[in-house]
Design a protein around this motif. Sequence first.
Motif, PDB file in Angstrom:
ATOM      1  N   THR A   1       1.027  -1.144  -0.048  1.00 31.82           N
ATOM      2  CA  THR A   1       0.038  -0.138   0.028  1.00 31.82           C
ATOM      3  C   THR A   1       0.927   1.229   0.122  1.00 31.82           C
ATOM      4  O   THR A   1       0.479   2.230  -0.771  1.00 31.82           O
ATOM      5  N   ASP A   2       1.764   1.419   0.737  1.00 34.17           N
ATOM      6  CA  ASP A   2       2.810   2.392   0.810  1.00 34.17           C
ATOM      7  C   ASP A   2       3.281   2.644  -0.525  1.00 34.17           C
ATOM      8  O   ASP A   2       3.765   3.736  -1.020  1.00 34.17           O
ATOM      9  N   LYS A   3       3.833   1.547  -1.162  1.00 30.97           N
ATOM     10  CA  LYS A   3       4.732   1.767  -2.336  1.00 30.97           C
ATOM     11  C   LYS A   3       3.712   2.193  -3.428  1.00 30.97           C
ATOM     12  O   LYS A   3       3.906   2.932  -4.510  1.00 30.97           O
ATOM     13  N   MET A   4       2.397   1.571  -3.386  1.00 32.98           N
ATOM     14  CA  MET A   4       1.331   2.117  -4.383  1.00 32.98           C
ATOM     15  C   MET A   4       1.039   3.600  -4.152  1.00 32.98           C
ATOM     16  O   MET A   4       1.004   4.391  -4.847  1.00 32.98           O
ATOM     17  N   TRP A   5       1.062   4.241  -2.960  1.00 35.12           N
ATOM     18  CA  TRP A   5       0.853   5.421  -2.626  1.00 35.12           C
ATOM     19  C   TRP A   5       1.989   6.565  -2.985  1.00 35.12           C
ATOM     20  O   TRP A   5       1.583   7.381  -3.702  1.00 35.12           O
TER      21      TRP A   5
ATOM     22  N   ALA B   1       3.920   5.521  -5.507  1.00 40.51           N
ATOM     23  CA  ALA B   1       3.966   5.769  -6.898  1.00 40.51           C
ATOM     24  C   ALA B   1       2.778   6.736  -7.364  1.00 40.51           C
ATOM     25  O   ALA B   1       3.187   7.534  -8.602  1.00 40.51           O
ATOM     26  N   LEU B   2       1.675   6.650  -6.947  1.00 43.11           N
ATOM     27  CA  LEU B   2       0.614   7.620  -7.172  1.00 43.11           C
ATOM     28  C   LEU B   2       0.872   9.042  -6.843  1.00 43.11           C
ATOM     29  O   LEU B   2       0.787  10.015  -7.700  1.00 43.11           O
ATOM     30  N   THR B   3       1.399   9.411  -5.614  1.00 38.42           N
ATOM     31  CA  THR B   3       2.122  10.724  -5.370  1.00 38.42           C
ATOM     32  C   THR B   3       3.161  11.268  -6.422  1.00 38.42           C
ATOM     33  O   THR B   3       3.041  12.294  -7.052  1.00 38.42           O
ATOM     34  N   THR B   4       3.835  10.237  -6.920  1.00 39.53           N
ATOM     35  CA  THR B   4       4.859  10.534  -7.761  1.00 39.53           C
ATOM     36  C   THR B   4       4.167  10.835  -9.225  1.00 39.53           C
ATOM     37  O   THR B   4       4.690  11.983  -9.935  1.00 39.53           O
ATOM     38  N   VAL B   5       3.376  10.134  -9.783  1.00 42.31           N
ATOM     39  CA  VAL B   5       2.691  10.480 -10.977  1.00 42.31           C
ATOM     40  C   VAL B   5       2.104  11.877 -10.822  1.00 42.31           C
ATOM     41  O   VAL B   5       2.127  12.499 -11.752  1.00 42.31           O
ATOM     42  N   ILE B   6       1.305  12.082  -9.770  1.00 43.36           N
ATOM     43  CA  ILE B   6       0.633  13.367  -9.668  1.00 43.36           C
ATOM     44  C   ILE B   6       1.798  14.373  -9.575  1.00 43.36           C
ATOM     45  O   ILE B   6       1.398  15.642 -10.196  1.00 43.36           O
ATOM     46  N   LYS B   7       2.751  14.362  -8.938  1.00 42.47           N
ATOM     47  CA  LYS B   7       3.829  15.323  -8.892  1.00 42.47           C
ATOM     48  C   LYS B   7       4.133  15.407 -10.283  1.00 42.47           C
ATOM     49  O   LYS B   7       4.525  16.703 -10.812  1.00 42.47           O
ATOM     50  N   MET B   8       4.505  14.527 -11.225  1.00 45.23           N
ATOM     51  CA  MET B   8       4.911  14.665 -12.439  1.00 45.23           C
ATOM     52  C   MET B   8       3.951  15.169 -13.252  1.00 45.23           C
ATOM     53  O   MET B   8       4.229  15.965 -14.127  1.00 45.23           O
TER      54      MET B   8
END
Length: 65
Positions: free
Chosen positions: A4-8, A10-17
Amino acid sequence: MGVTDKMWDALTTVIKMNDKIERLAGTVKSQQDRIEQLTERVIRLETALEIALATRGTRRLEHKA
């Protein structure tokens, strides 16, 4: 770190990108607009120069005649 932490992360990184890409697109658009404005100015200057040179050539012919 759990899945769950890894998915979160990854999602945060995509949003920042995505945010960075949107800001970059805005910067590119404003730069493109500026380039187009400068191109228009150069075209006007070239036209004015050509008219001035053509007028100067015409005046020389009139004085010689």
